[in-house]
Enzyme design. Structure first.
Site, PDB file in Angstrom:
ATOM      1  CG  ASP A 268      -2.219   0.857   0.869  1.00 32.46           C
ATOM      2  OD1 ASP A 268      -2.152   1.713  -0.035  1.00 32.46           O
ATOM      3  OD2 ASP A 268      -3.255   0.696   1.539  1.00 32.46           O
TER       4      ASP A 268
HETATM    5  C1  BGC Z   1      -5.100   3.186   0.197  1.00 31.79           C
HETATM    6  C2  BGC Z   1      -5.238   2.224  -0.952  1.00 31.79           C
HETATM    7  C3  BGC Z   1      -5.156   2.969  -2.258  1.00 31.79           C
HETATM    8  C4  BGC Z   1      -3.836   3.696  -2.293  1.00 31.79           C
HETATM    9  C5  BGC Z   1      -3.582   4.442  -3.588  1.00 31.79           C
HETATM   10  C6  BGC Z   1      -3.874   4.070   0.057  1.00 31.79           C
HETATM   11  O1  BGC Z   1      -3.840   5.080   1.016  1.00 31.79           O
HETATM   12  O2  BGC Z   1      -5.058   2.471   1.412  1.00 31.79           O
HETATM   13  O3  BGC Z   1      -6.443   1.513  -0.840  1.00 31.79           O
HETATM   14  O4  BGC Z   1      -5.297   2.094  -3.334  1.00 31.79           O
HETATM   15  O5  BGC Z   1      -3.796   4.634  -1.225  1.00 31.79           O
HETATM   16  O6  BGC Z   1      -4.338   5.566  -3.693  1.00 31.79           O
END
Ligand code: BGC
Length: 747
Positions: A268
């Site tokens: 993530d």
């Molecule tokens: C989130 C993800 C997301 C990623 C990209 C993160 O903060 O937890 O679910 O896909 O950001 O935007």
């Protein structure tokens, strides 16, 4: 081998050999480059990312949706880098792209995999016009805590519903083939256990026993993998002391070893570097080491891999073979997407944005997602011909942006049709309408406009109150400790109620709210979630009976926060509560001596039941369930039992019902939930019609992961219910017997 299978086989072979020959030419730096994803949001990305692309240091970019800039990035990567490897272009396409669909939790309330698949397909087609070729959806985290803001992005609390809808979304994004124009790679996230964060605080810790991981949290991921999902994303959360992004048990032992997943895993956002903040590592270098050896193939928006992975390979601490495996997985997806053949995007080759297909699907999804929670005296549907005037009141009646919900980076607010506009269109000049917003937004505490609302209500034959949460109150990092209606909305309801007219609450929200304060103050509640662009027309159709509500709750609605976690598939425990063995605080005598009440699992200050159970949802007709039966009293392991029921539409209107099958394994070596959803089906019935609905249950469908972590089906007695909610009353039973016995081990 059929010719289709043969083609598929050749394609895989072909991809594998192309990956091998490309990798033979790659330096270590170029390999590590493929494992790095960079953010592309600040200004014109080709200007500041160009050098790194030319040097082969970038495998993917995130958050860029300007097609010309994306095409330029791809051109630099393919024409000006040594090996010409195209980029994965990632974006959170969560519930629609320009055309916004209901939030995923709302889509889950449709219990309609075909609709969810169509929504994802439409979103993919729209997103692909910008050069996006990879989305970070579906989120398949089982969510049993409505305080958690990300419950909005989930399909709710149920393993089967989440698995089926997650798989449907994967199919929608990825299409028949990844290299079809308009297909984008999907990403099942967040592996694993994110939904179990303590007290629903986003990013908090989770503690989940292995049996629960396997029986609950893992299953939707496995379903997405079975549906062919290309990628998985790790969770931000700490899992039993080892943050998911550094957790080799889940990322390697289970994902690769047990499930044989051959797509790739992305971290993530910055979650590799956060391993240090968790307290697992001392610095970025160690974080890169832990994540890479745990099984994270690509780092999202961080620089731990680009700065430090090479040193670990050079020192021999990280095996080059591990890097090769990660890179091969990433390149495989790039080949499968057809990027080596065509990485430039021509938006003209794809359907128009907000096409009729997109708007129709968004409207149907919004219609089927709305859940009629209560409808006293059949106050709904409203009879246009019988009404002279209606008051439309509340902060969410005409709030284009708020009805879209969380994660709508690219959503086009201009496409939103609000309930107020749709109602006006629907009633035309036939009914006098008054609109009073009454509150600036859902959190407002100023009530100086309430008298206008009351005035409008008293002059009307019916009041439509549009309440709930603005979109900013749910989603990532938007958890709430109090999940009641925010601001002074409860007071607004009370004042409007006092005007003495029928009151219908339409609630737009990103989570189940606690509605105990208003449930008895209103005649009907239609729960519309954040319904997306076409929420207005969908709600108008439902309020006026053009469509009958058919949504069903994908998550239990607690009476109050203190009941959380409360979900339908709880365990029985040794002292289950019943109506007879519970006591309410108001019934305790003053100065009562110490005593135990009923000795069962309940709270003194509320009921042990939820306000609305999982699966609940009313209709404008009545559906009656009769005559549940099992095809066999006993089946052997490996056999199928068919459970059937007669479903009658005994009301006045044609409508759809979501028929739900639940089972309980009464005795097992690992205690099993009191109910588990095992099947569901949307059925449309004419008034007066009866249909027999049957579900085939293979004994494998009744398997669970036992004490030793192995999948098992234990012989014994099973109960089965079919009905219109998890409170289904129609019950039958059957017994699984061991192949070589007539009685079974639990007999
Ligand atoms: C989130 C993800 C997301 C990623 C990209 C993160 O903060 O937890 O679910 O896909 O950001 O935007």
């Amino acid at each position: 081998m059929s010719s289709a299978t043969e083609n598929m086989f050749n394609r895989h072979e072909d991809v594998a050999s192309r990956v091998r020959s490309l990798m033979d030419q790659m330096t270590l730096a170029e390999k590590i480059g493929q494992m790095c994803q960079l953010e592309a949001t600040h200004g014109y990305a080709p200007d500041y990312l160009g050098e790194r692309l030319r040097a082969g240091q970038v495998g993917s970019v995130i958050n860029i949706v300007d097609v010309d800039a994306v095409n330029e990035l791809q051109r630099i990567a393919t024409e000006e880098s040594r090996l010409g490897i195209p980029l994965l272009v990632g974006r959170d396409v969560i519930h629609g792209f320009k055309t916004v669909f209901p939030i995923p939790l709302g889509q889950a309330a449709t219990w309609n995999p075909d609709l969810v698949e169509e929504g994802a397909r439409v979103a993919a087609l729209e997103a692909a016009t910008t050069g996006v070729n990879w989305t970070f959806a579906p989120m398949v985290d089982i969510s049993r805590d409505p305080r958690w803001g990300r419950i909005a992005e989930s399909f709710g609390e149920c393993v089967l519903l989440t698995s089926e809808l997650g798989a449907a979304m994967v199919r929608g994004f990825q299409g028949e083939a990844l290299d079809d124009n308009g297909s984008i790679a999907a990403c099942a996230k967040h592996f694993a256990g994110y939904g179990a964060v303590e007290s629903g605080r986003d990013y908090a810790t989770t503690n989940i026993p292995d049996t629960k991981l396997r029986n609950v949290y893992f299953k939707p991921f496995k379903a997405c993998i079975d549906a062919g999902v290309s990628t998985l994303m790790t969770s931000f959360s700490d899992l039993n002391g080892i943050p998911a992004t550094g957790n080799s048990y889940i990322l390697t032992d289970v994902l690769r070893g047990e499930w044989g997943f051959d797509g790739f895993v992305v971290s993530d956002w910055d979650s590799v570097r956060q391993l240090q903040v968790h307290g697992l590592t001392e610095n970025d270098s160690e974080s890169a080491y832990e994540a890479a050896t745990a099984g994270v193939d690509m780092e999202m928006a961080g620089d731990a891999y680009s700065n430090h992975l090479a040193e670990h390979v050079e020192s021999g601490r990280v095996d080059l073979a591990a890097i090769d495996a990660a890179v091969a997985r990433i390149l495989t997806i790039k080949f499968e997407l057809g990027l080596f053949e065509a990485s430039q995007t021509d938006p003209g080759s794809l359907p128009d944005i907000a096409s009729k297909r997109a708007l129709d699907a968004a409207r149907t999804a919004a219609t089927q997602s709305a859940v009629l929670l209560k409808n006293d005296h059949d106050i709904l549907p409203l009879q246009r011909a019988a009404l002279n005037s209606i008051a439309v009141i509340g902060p969410l009646a005409d709030a284009r942006y708020e009805q879209l919900g969380t994660w709508i980076f690219d959503g086009d607010e201009e496409l939103s049709v609000t309930p107020w506009h749709a109602i006006r269109d629907f009633v035309g000049d036939d009914v006098e309408l008054q609109y009073v917003r009454a509150m600036e937004n859902s959190r407002s505490r100023a009530n100086d406009e309430f008298h206008r609302a009351v005035e409008a209500a008293s002059k009307s034959d019916a009041v439509l109150l549009f309440l709930g949460e603005e979109s900013i109150l749910s989603g990532e990092a938007h958890s709430r400790a109090d999940i009641g209606l925010p601001g002074d909305q409860v007071e607004l309801v009370r004042r409007v109620r006092a005007a003495g007219r029928p009151v219908i609450a339409v609630i737009l929200a990103g989570r189940p709210l606690t509605l105990s304060d208003i449930v008895d103050e209103v005649d009907a509640i239609l729960y519309a979630w954040h319904p997306g662009a076409m929420g207005g027309p969908a709600i108008a159709d439902l309020l006026f009976g053009v469509e009958s509500p058919s949504g069903k709750l994908p998550a239990t609605f607690p009476r109050m926060v203190g009941q959380i976690p409360i979900y339908y598939s709880q365990k029985n425990g040794g002292k289950p509560p019943t109506q007879e063995n519970v006591v309410h605080i108001d019934d305790i005598d003053a100065f009562a001596p110490q005593t135990s009440f009923g000795m069962s699992a309940f709270h003194l200050d509320t009921c042990f039941t939820p306000l609305f159970p999982f699966g609940h949802g009313l209709s404008y007709t009545t559906f009656e369930y009769h005559n549940i039966r099992a095809s066999h009293e006993e089946i052997r392991l490996g056999d199928v039992v068919t459970v059937s029921v007669d479903l009658a539409n005994s009301g006045q209107v044609e409508a759809e019902e979501v028929v739900q099958l639940y089972t309980r394994d009464l005795v097992a070596s690992l205690t099993r939930p009191v109910k588990e959803l095992k099947g569901f089906r949307r059925v449309r019935l004419q008034p007066g019609a009866t249909e027999t609905i049957s579900f085939d249950l293979h004994t494998d469908d009744l398997a669970f992961f036992g004490r030793d972590g192995q999948r098992t089906v234990e012989p014994g007695l099973f109960h089965a219910w079919i009905g219109g909610s998890s409170d289904a009353a129609q019950r039958t039973e059957f017994r699984i017997i061991a192949p070589d016995s007539v009685t079974g081990v639990n007999a």
